[in-house]
Design a protein around this motif. Structure first.
Motif, PDB file in Angstrom:
ATOM      1  N   THR A  46       0.811  -1.221   0.000  1.00 20.21           N
ATOM      2  CA  THR A  46       0.000   0.000   0.000  1.00 20.21           C
ATOM      3  C   THR A  46       0.844   1.271   0.000  1.00 20.21           C
ATOM      4  O   THR A  46       0.342   2.344  -0.308  1.00 20.21           O
ATOM      5  CB  THR A  46      -0.961   0.018   1.206  1.00 20.21           C
ATOM      6  N   GLU A  47       2.121   1.167   0.333  1.00 16.51           N
ATOM      7  CA  GLU A  47       3.014   2.330   0.352  1.00 16.51           C
ATOM      8  C   GLU A  47       3.763   2.509  -0.965  1.00 16.51           C
ATOM      9  O   GLU A  47       4.355   3.563  -1.207  1.00 16.51           O
ATOM     10  CB  GLU A  47       4.047   2.175   1.475  1.00 16.51           C
ATOM     11  N   LEU A  48       3.735   1.490  -1.822  1.00 13.74           N
ATOM     12  CA  LEU A  48       4.582   1.509  -3.014  1.00 13.74           C
ATOM     13  C   LEU A  48       4.293   2.650  -3.976  1.00 13.74           C
ATOM     14  O   LEU A  48       5.221   3.292  -4.464  1.00 13.74           O
ATOM     15  CB  LEU A  48       4.473   0.183  -3.767  1.00 13.74           C
ATOM     16  N   GLU A  49       3.033   2.904  -4.275  1.00 14.68           N
ATOM     17  CA  GLU A  49       2.730   3.929  -5.274  1.00 14.68           C
ATOM     18  C   GLU A  49       3.318   5.283  -4.882  1.00 14.68           C
ATOM     19  O   GLU A  49       3.939   5.963  -5.700  1.00 14.68           O
ATOM     20  CB  GLU A  49       1.227   4.042  -5.521  1.00 14.68           C
ATOM     21  N   GLU A  50       3.139   5.655  -3.635  1.00 17.17           N
ATOM     22  CA  GLU A  50       3.672   6.939  -3.168  1.00 17.17           C
ATOM     23  C   GLU A  50       5.201   6.976  -3.282  1.00 17.17           C
ATOM     24  O   GLU A  50       5.782   7.997  -3.648  1.00 17.17           O
ATOM     25  CB  GLU A  50       3.244   7.190  -1.725  1.00 17.17           C
ATOM     26  N   LEU A  51       5.845   5.849  -2.975  1.00 14.58           N
ATOM     27  CA  LEU A  51       7.303   5.789  -3.062  1.00 14.58           C
ATOM     28  C   LEU A  51       7.800   5.795  -4.508  1.00 14.58           C
ATOM     29  O   LEU A  51       8.868   6.318  -4.810  1.00 14.58           O
ATOM     30  CB  LEU A  51       7.815   4.517  -2.363  1.00 14.58           C
ATOM     31  N   LEU A  52       7.014   5.210  -5.411  1.00 18.77           N
ATOM     32  CA  LEU A  52       7.415   5.060  -6.805  1.00 18.77           C
ATOM     33  C   LEU A  52       7.332   6.327  -7.637  1.00 18.77           C
ATOM     34  O   LEU A  52       8.193   6.576  -8.475  1.00 18.77           O
ATOM     35  CB  LEU A  52       6.503   4.036  -7.501  1.00 18.77           C
ATOM     36  N   VAL A  53       6.280   7.082  -7.448  1.00 20.78           N
ATOM     37  CA  VAL A  53       5.983   8.202  -8.348  1.00 20.78           C
ATOM     38  C   VAL A  53       7.182   9.123  -8.582  1.00 20.78           C
ATOM     39  O   VAL A  53       7.451   9.482  -9.735  1.00 20.78           O
ATOM     40  CB  VAL A  53       4.732   8.968  -7.860  1.00 20.78           C
ATOM     41  N   PRO A  54       7.965   9.485  -7.568  1.00 20.81           N
ATOM     42  CA  PRO A  54       9.113  10.360  -7.847  1.00 20.81           C
ATOM     43  C   PRO A  54      10.166   9.720  -8.761  1.00 20.81           C
ATOM     44  O   PRO A  54      10.979  10.419  -9.339  1.00 20.81           O
ATOM     45  CB  PRO A  54       9.710  10.630  -6.464  1.00 20.81           C
ATOM     46  N   HIS A  55      10.149   8.401  -8.903  1.00 20.18           N
ATOM     47  CA  HIS A  55      11.144   7.695  -9.709  1.00 20.18           C
ATOM     48  C   HIS A  55      10.641   7.333 -11.110  1.00 20.18           C
ATOM     49  O   HIS A  55      11.369   6.719 -11.883  1.00 20.18           O
ATOM     50  CB  HIS A  55      11.584   6.415  -8.991  1.00 20.18           C
ATOM     51  N   LEU A  56       9.397   7.693 -11.421  1.00 20.51           N
ATOM     52  CA  LEU A  56       8.827   7.384 -12.735  1.00 20.51           C
ATOM     53  C   LEU A  56       8.953   8.586 -13.657  1.00 20.51           C
ATOM     54  O   LEU A  56       8.537   9.690 -13.291  1.00 20.51           O
ATOM     55  CB  LEU A  56       7.351   6.993 -12.600  1.00 20.51           C
ATOM     56  N   PRO A  57       9.508   8.395 -14.856  1.00 24.65           N
ATOM     57  CA  PRO A  57       9.630   9.514 -15.790  1.00 24.65           C
ATOM     58  C   PRO A  57       8.258  10.023 -16.230  1.00 24.65           C
ATOM     59  O   PRO A  57       7.388   9.238 -16.583  1.00 24.65           O
ATOM     60  CB  PRO A  57      10.401   8.923 -16.972  1.00 24.65           C
TER      61      PRO A  57
END
Length: 99
Positions: A46-57
């Motif tokens: 459940t925490e992944l999306e928030e953590l991922l977004v800054p690393h997605l172009p």
């Protein structure tokens, strides 16, 4: 204009995968492997999306693209390929596999 290259995803339970753009797959895999730790307690799904977004172009994942759908699909693919693993228990937590 040429069709974008696509990849067929896998599913850990042997269910039918889906064909997705390779650029989206590659960007999500890189981001997931960057934010998922190697050791327990891992990271909550459940925490992944928030953590991922800054690393997605932004050019690959603009605002109108469902990051959560790609996250779920590619997370399952990485589980099927043995790159990440679910820890037992609830809530769902993930770690990189030792392979």
């Amino acid at each position: 204009m040429a069709e974008p290259e696509r990849i067929m995803t896998l599913h850990p339970q042997g269910k039918q995968g889906v064909r997705i753009e390779k650029s989206k797959y590659d960007a999500m895999v890189a981001a997931l492997l960057r934010v998922i730790p190697e050791q327990e307690p891992g990271v909550r799904f459940t925490e992944l999306e928030e953590l991922l977004v800054p690393h997605l172009p932004e050019d690959v994942y603009p605002e109108d693209v469902s990051v959560s759908w790609y996250l779920t699909t590619i997370k399952l693919d990485l589980e099927a390929r043995g790159a990440i693993a679910r820890l037992k228990g609830s809530p769902q937590r993930l770690v990189k596999s030792g392979d």
